[in-house]
Design a protein around this motif. Sequence first.
Motif, PDB file in Angstrom:
ATOM      1  N   ASP A  95       1.227  -0.773   0.387  1.00 40.50           N
ATOM      2  CA  ASP A  95      -0.395  -0.156   0.087  1.00 40.50           C
ATOM      3  C   ASP A  95       1.023   1.015  -0.010  1.00 40.50           C
ATOM      4  OD1 ASP A  95      -1.759   2.125   0.690  1.00 40.50           O
ATOM      5  OD2 ASP A  95      -2.780   0.879   1.540  1.00 40.50           O
ATOM      6  N   ARG A  97       0.537   4.345   0.569  1.00 39.29           N
ATOM      7  CA  ARG A  97       0.581   5.066   1.813  1.00 39.29           C
ATOM      8  C   ARG A  97       0.956   5.454   2.889  1.00 39.29           C
ATOM      9  NH1 ARG A  97      -6.534   4.474   2.050  1.00 39.29           N
ATOM     10  NH2 ARG A  97      -5.255   2.067   1.847  1.00 39.29           N
ATOM     11  N   THR A  98       1.544   3.648   2.909  1.00 38.85           N
ATOM     12  CA  THR A  98       2.465   3.418   3.798  1.00 38.85           C
ATOM     13  C   THR A  98       4.049   2.283   3.653  1.00 38.85           C
ATOM     14  OG1 THR A  98       1.381   1.204   4.487  1.00 38.85           O
ATOM     15  CG2 THR A  98       0.351   2.919   5.307  1.00 38.85           C
ATOM     16  N   TRP A  99       4.505   2.099   2.782  1.00 37.30           N
ATOM     17  CA  TRP A  99       5.232   2.105   1.754  1.00 37.30           C
ATOM     18  C   TRP A  99       6.048   3.028   2.356  1.00 37.30           C
ATOM     19  CZ3 TRP A  99       8.343   3.376  -2.935  1.00 37.30           C
ATOM     20  CH2 TRP A  99       8.941   1.972  -3.081  1.00 37.30           C
ATOM     21  N   ASP A 100       7.661   1.894   2.392  1.00 33.31           N
ATOM     22  CA  ASP A 100       9.226   2.660   2.746  1.00 33.31           C
ATOM     23  C   ASP A 100      10.231   1.785   1.564  1.00 33.31           C
ATOM     24  OD1 ASP A 100      11.494   3.661   3.029  1.00 33.31           O
ATOM     25  OD2 ASP A 100      11.259   3.440   5.338  1.00 33.31           O
ATOM     26  N   GLU A 120      -4.874  12.052   1.053  1.00 34.05           N
ATOM     27  CA  GLU A 120      -3.923  11.556   0.706  1.00 34.05           C
ATOM     28  C   GLU A 120      -2.999  11.579  -0.068  1.00 34.05           C
ATOM     29  OE1 GLU A 120      -6.016   7.428   2.415  1.00 34.05           O
ATOM     30  OE2 GLU A 120      -6.976   8.360   0.618  1.00 34.05           O
TER      31      GLU A 120
END
Length: 206
Positions: A95, A97-100, A120
Amino acid sequence: MGSEEYGEEFWEERYRSHTAVWSGRPNPQLVAEARDLPLGTALDIGAGEGADSCWLAERGWRVTALDLSETALRRGSEHAAAAGVGDRIEWERADVRTWDPGDRRFDLISAQFLHLRNTELRDLVGRFAGWLNPGGTVLLVHHDARDLHTTMGRPHVPERFSSAEEVASWLPGEWRVEVAEARPREATDPDGKAVTIYDAVVRARR
C-alpha cells in the motif's frame, strides 16, 4: 466511498473476478510525457496488470511495480515475461500510503489514476522528494473533476477529484512544475456512448 473500500480486498476481488481488468495498453499520458525522458529507474505506483511497467521496461527503464493486488502483480509478471522484460521489473505488493522504499531512489515516479482522497494524495506527494534522485521526474495523472458531470459513471465523491493546478500546488517550492493541465480524450461510457473526459496531468522535476 472511503479509501478503505479501495483497499487490498476490493482490488483483489476485482482482479480475480475478471480475466483482464485493463486494456493491456500503457496509459496515454505516460507515453506522451515519458517518451523522451532519459532512462533510469522508475517507480510505477498502482501498477495493476503491468502495461505501464512493461512499456517502461521495453524502453530500457528498470522498474519497481507497486500494487495492492497479488493477482494483478502475477498477471503483470506473466506479461513482462512474455514481452521479454521480466528481468527489468521488480514486482512488489504494498500500500503506497504506508510503503517505504528503503534506500532505493528513482529517476521517475509514475502514478496513474490512484484511488485516493485528496488529503491522502497530498500526503503522498509530500513524500516524493525523498524517493527521487536529484533531477528526477514525478508524473501524476488522475481524473479531472469535470468528469463528475459526464455519463462516465465516476463515483460522485468530490474529495477524490482535483485539478492539475491544485495537485501541482501541493509540491514543495523547490520543485519545477513543467506540466499542469487537463487534457481531453474520447472514451465510451457504460451505455456505449462516446463522451469527452479529462485527464489532469502534472509533471514536475526535482
